[in-house]
Design a protein around this motif. Structure first.
Motif, short mmCIF file in Angstrom:
data_model
loop_
_atom_site.label_atom_id
_atom_site.label_comp_id
_atom_site.label_asym_id
_atom_site.label_seq_id
_atom_site.Cartn_x
_atom_site.Cartn_y
_atom_site.Cartn_z
N GLN A 107 -26.88 3.34 -21.89
CA GLN A 107 -28.31 3.58 -22.66
C GLN A 107 -28.45 2.51 -23.85
N VAL A 108 -27.38 2.16 -24.66
CA VAL A 108 -27.44 1.21 -25.71
C VAL A 108 -27.90 -0.09 -24.91
N VAL A 220 -31.68 6.64 -27.15
CA VAL A 220 -30.39 6.08 -27.51
C VAL A 220 -29.85 6.87 -28.69
N ALA A 221 -30.47 7.17 -29.76
CA ALA A 221 -30.01 8.03 -30.85
C ALA A 221 -29.46 9.38 -30.48
N THR A 222 -29.85 9.84 -29.38
CA THR A 222 -29.48 11.22 -28.90
C THR A 222 -27.92 11.05 -28.22
N TYR A 223 -27.68 9.97 -27.74
CA TYR A 223 -26.13 9.86 -27.17
C TYR A 223 -25.07 9.89 -28.38
N PHE A 224 -25.62 9.66 -29.66
CA PHE A 224 -24.39 9.09 -30.58
C PHE A 224 -24.65 10.03 -31.89
N PHE A 230 -24.65 2.20 -35.65
CA PHE A 230 -23.98 1.21 -35.09
C PHE A 230 -24.66 1.03 -33.29
N ALA A 231 -24.73 2.12 -32.77
CA ALA A 231 -25.50 1.80 -31.60
C ALA A 231 -26.81 1.59 -31.65
N VAL A 232 -27.77 2.12 -32.46
CA VAL A 232 -29.03 1.83 -32.62
C VAL A 232 -29.08 0.22 -33.39
N GLY A 233 -28.33 -0.04 -34.08
CA GLY A 233 -28.56 -1.31 -34.69
C GLY A 233 -28.00 -2.20 -33.51
N LEU A 234 -27.07 -2.25 -32.69
CA LEU A 234 -26.73 -3.05 -31.59
C LEU A 234 -28.06 -2.98 -30.52
N ALA A 235 -28.79 -2.04 -30.29
CA ALA A 235 -29.84 -2.15 -29.61
C ALA A 235 -30.87 -2.89 -30.06
N THR A 236 -31.08 -2.74 -31.55
CA THR A 236 -32.08 -3.52 -32.20
C THR A 236 -31.80 -5.00 -32.03
N THR A 237 -30.84 -5.55 -31.66
CA THR A 237 -30.44 -6.80 -31.88
C THR A 237 -31.63 -7.57 -30.69
N GLY A 238 -32.11 -6.71 -29.79
CA GLY A 238 -32.80 -7.12 -28.76
C GLY A 238 -34.13 -7.84 -29.42
N VAL A 277 -34.28 -1.22 -16.66
CA VAL A 277 -34.25 -0.14 -17.47
C VAL A 277 -34.64 1.09 -16.83
N PHE A 278 -35.67 1.02 -15.86
CA PHE A 278 -36.15 2.36 -15.20
C PHE A 278 -35.17 2.72 -14.28
N THR A 279 -34.23 1.90 -13.92
CA THR A 279 -33.18 2.15 -12.89
C THR A 279 -31.98 2.80 -13.57
N PHE A 280 -31.75 2.63 -14.79
CA PHE A 280 -30.38 3.04 -15.49
C PHE A 280 -30.54 3.97 -16.47
N MET A 281 -31.86 3.81 -17.16
CA MET A 281 -32.05 4.62 -18.41
C MET A 281 -32.34 6.20 -18.19
N ARG A 282 -31.52 7.09 -18.63
CA ARG A 282 -31.71 8.48 -18.47
C ARG A 282 -31.44 9.37 -19.67
N PRO A 283 -32.24 10.44 -19.97
CA PRO A 283 -32.44 11.17 -20.95
C PRO A 283 -30.98 12.11 -20.84
N ARG A 284 -30.37 12.50 -22.03
CA ARG A 284 -29.39 13.43 -22.11
C ARG A 284 -29.48 15.09 -22.40
N LEU A 285 -30.55 15.06 -23.34
CA LEU A 285 -30.84 16.50 -23.68
C LEU A 285 -31.65 17.22 -22.65
N PRO A 286 -31.56 18.64 -22.55
CA PRO A 286 -32.42 19.37 -21.91
C PRO A 286 -33.83 19.32 -22.53
N PRO A 287 -35.01 19.65 -21.57
CA PRO A 287 -36.22 19.50 -22.16
C PRO A 287 -36.55 20.58 -23.12
N ARG A 288 -37.23 20.32 -24.02
CA ARG A 288 -37.77 21.14 -25.13
C ARG A 288 -39.34 21.48 -24.88
N LYS A 289 -39.56 22.49 -24.14
CA LYS A 289 -41.07 22.66 -23.74
C LYS A 289 -41.89 23.11 -25.06
#
Length: 493
Positions: A107-108, A220-224, A230-238, A277-289
Motif C-alpha cells: 500500500q505504501v 496508507v496511514a490506516t495500515y501503520f 516513516f510509511a507516509v513519509g516514504l509514500a510522499t517521496t513520490g 494502483v487500481f490493481t493492488f491498492m485495497r482498504p483495510r478497515l471495515p466501512p463506517r456507514k
C-alpha cells in the motif's frame, strides 16, 4: 307515618329486652352511648372519606407523573440510541493496524504512485508557468491561476472524497478520479488557448486528482501505527520524484515533439501508474456507514485549529515559490527557459531524502514536535530569498527551500493523523484540512503575482509576503504544540 314509627318502635323492643332486667337508667344510658358512638363512627367515616379524596387525587397525579416520566425516559432513550448512530461513540473500534508486512508495504508503494501522479504532477506546474508566459498573451499572475485552480480542486474535493474511504467506497472513488484526471490530460494536449487550458489542466485534472488523492493517502496511514510517519513519509517521496520527472519530460520533449505530444506522453505515464494502483491498492478497515461528512467537533479542539491554520499559511507561500522560482530566474537573473526550468526540478528533487528523515524522528518524539521546528527553519530559508541576487545564490536557495518544503509536506498527513483519536476518522479529518488549505493554494500564487505586478515586476515585496506567511505558520504550530502538551518539551506529541 305514625304506623311506621310504631312499627319501628315495636321492631326495636326485642333488641332492648335483654337490657330490661338492668336498671332502666343504665339501659337508657347504654343505648344513648351506643347511638352516640354510631353517630361518631359515621361522622368519622364521612370525614375520613372526605379527607381521603385529596389523597387519592394526589396519588393519582403521582402515578400519572411517574407514568409520564417513564414514558419520557423511554422516548429519550430511543431517540438517544437513534441519534447515537450519528456519533462516534457507537462505532465499533477498528482493528489495530498490522504496522508492517507485505500487504502494508504494498500500500505504501501504491501510495507513492498516487502522490507521484497527483502532487508530483501539480508541483511541476512551474515548468508550464514559464512556458505559458512566453506563448500566451497573459500576465504571469493570470497564468498562475491555472496551477492554483488545479491545486484548489485537488484539495477542496478532499472533504468529500476522504469520507468515501471511511464509508468503504475506495475502489469506485479511485476509478472515477483516475479516469477524470487522465481524460483531462489528454484534452489538455489539444488546448491552445488560456480558457481551454484552465478547463483541462486546471479544472479537470484538479478534480480527478482530488477525488482519489486523499482517500489513498489516508488509506496508507490506516495500515501503520508506530511506523506511520516513516510509511507516509516514504509514500510522499513520490511528490519529489514526480516534481523532477514531469519537468524533465517537458524540458526534453517540448522542443522536439511540441506541446500536444508532450502532454499526451504525460497522460500515458499517469494512465500506466494509476492502472497499477487500481490493481493492488485495497482498504483495510471495515466501512463506517454512519458519521458526518464534516466533523465539526474538530473545530472545538485548539490543537486541530492550530495545525489547520499552520498548513493554510504555509501553503500560500509554498506554491507561490514553487510556481515563480523559474520565472524569477528568467525575469530577474536572465536565465534561458531550459536553465530556468532546472529550478523546478531542483526545488522538487532536493527534498526527496528529507521526506523520510523527519518522519523517522516523528515516530520517536511525535509529529508536532518535529513539524514545529521544521516550519521555523523553513521561515528562515524563505526570508533568505530576499538576499538572492546571483545565479549560484539562486541554486543554493532553491535546494534549501526544496529540503524544508519536502520535510514539512511529508509530516502533514502524519500530524493530522496523530491528533485524530480514531483511525476510521483519518480520511474525514485529513480531507477537512486539505479542503481548507485549498483556498490558500488557490489564492497564494495569484496574490504573490499581483504583489509583484504592483511593484513594477520586482519580487522583493512578494518574497517578503511569502516569508511572513511561513512565519505565521510556525506561530500556529507553536499554539498547537502548547495546546497539546503544554510547555514541557519532553512530552511526545
Amino acid at each position: 307515618m305514625a304506623s311506621q314509627v310504631r312499627d319501628h318502635e315495636v321492631g326495636e323492643k326485642p333488641h332492648a329486652a335483654p337490657d330490661e332486667s338492668h336498671d332502666d337508667g343504665g339501659s337508657r344510658t347504654s343505648s344513648s352511648h351506643d347511638g352516640d358512638g354510631a353517630d361518631a363512627d359515621a361522622t368519622r367515616a364521612g370525614v375520613a372519606k372526605d379527607e381521603s379524596l385529596p389523597v387519592q387525587r394526589t396519588q393519582t397525579r403521582d402515578r400519572a407523573s411517574r407514568i409520564s416520566e417513564d414514558l419520557r425516559r423511554t422516548t429519550s432513550n430511543v431517540l438517544a440510541r437513534v441519534a447515537s448512530r450519528m456519533t462516534t461513540r457507537t462505532w465499533p473500534e477498528p482493528p489495530p493496524p498490522p504496522d508492517g508486512g507485505l500487504n502494508a508495504w504494498t500500500q505504501v508503494a501504491m501510495g507513492w504512485l498516487v502522490i507521484f501522479t497527483t502532487w508530483g504532477w501539480v508541483n511541476s506546474f512551474g515548468s508550464f508557468q514559464a512556458y505559458y508566459t512566453t506563448v500566451l498573451p497573459q500576465s504571469p499572475s493570470t497564468v498562475s491561476w491555472i496551477g492554483s485552480v488545479q491545486i484548489w480542486f485537488c484539495l477542496i474535493i478532499s472533504v468529500f472524497s476522504g469520507r468515501l474511504l471511511d464509508a468503504g467506497l475506495f475502489l469506485p472513488t479511485f476509478l472515477v478520479g483516475a479516469v477524470i484526471q487522465v481524460v483531462g490530460m489528454f484534452l489538455m494536449s489539444i488546448s491552445t488557448q488560456y480558457w481551454s487550458l484552465m478547463l483541462t489542466q486546471g479544472v479537470l485534472t484538479g478534480i480527478g486528482s482530488g477525488i482519489f488523492f486523499t482517500p489513498s493517502l489516508a488509506l496508507v496511514a490506516t495500515y501503520f501505527s508506530k511506523r506511520r510517519g516513516f510509511a507516509v513519509g516514504l509514500a510522499t517521496t513520490g511528490n519529489s520524484a514526480g516534481g523532477m520527472i514531469y519537468p524533465v519530460v517537458v524540458r526534453q520533449l517540448l522542443p522536439t515533439l511540441g506541446f500536444a505530444w508532450t502532454a499526451r506522453v504525460l497522460a500515458f505515464i499517469n494512465l500506466a501508474c494509476l492502472s497499477v494502483v487500481f490493481t493492488f491498492m485495497r482498504p483495510r478497515l471495515p466501512p463506517r456507514k454512519s458519521g458526518p461528512i464534516i466533523d465539526f467537533t474538530a473545530f472545538r479542539e485548539l490543537v486541530y485549529n492550530g495545525v489547520t491554520v499552520g498548513i493554510f499559511a504555509t501553503s500560500m507561500s509554498n506554491y507561490f515559490t514553487f510556481y515563480y522560482i523559474a520565472s524569477y530566474g528568467r525575469e530577474i537573473l536572465g536565465l534561458p527557459y531550459s536553465e530556468a526550468s532546472v529550478m523546478v526540478i531542483l526545488i522538487n528533487g532536493a527534498g526527496i531524502v528529507f521526506r523520510v528523515i523527519p518522519p523517522l524522528i516523528a515516530d520517536r518524539i511525535g509529529p508536532i514536535n518535529v513539524v514545529t521546528p521544521v516550519t521555523l527553519c523553513w521561515a528562515v530559508v524563505a526570508f533568505s530569498w530576499l538576499a538572492v541576487d546571483s545565479i549560484p545564490g539562486l541554486y543554493v536557495f532553491t535546494c534549501f527551500y526544496g529540503v524544508m518544503s519536502g520535510s514539512f509536506q511529508c509530516l502533514t498527513p502524519t500530524t493530522v493523523a496523530s491528533i485524530t483519536d480514531r483511525l476510521d476518522m483519518v480520511g474525514t479529518r485529513l480531507g477537512m484540512v486539505f479542503s481548507i488549505s485549498s483556498f490558500a493554494s488557490l489564492t497564494g500564487p495569484p496574490i504573490g503575482g499581483a504583489i509583484q505586478a504592483a511593484h513594477a515586476g520586482q519580487f522583493k515585496h512578494a518574497q517578503a509576503w511569502a516569508a511572513c506567511m511561513t512565519l505565521i505558520g510556525f506561530v500556529s504550530f507553536v499554539v498547537a504544540r502548547v495546546s497539546k502538551a503544554g510547555l514541557t518539551l519532553k512530552v511526545r506529541c
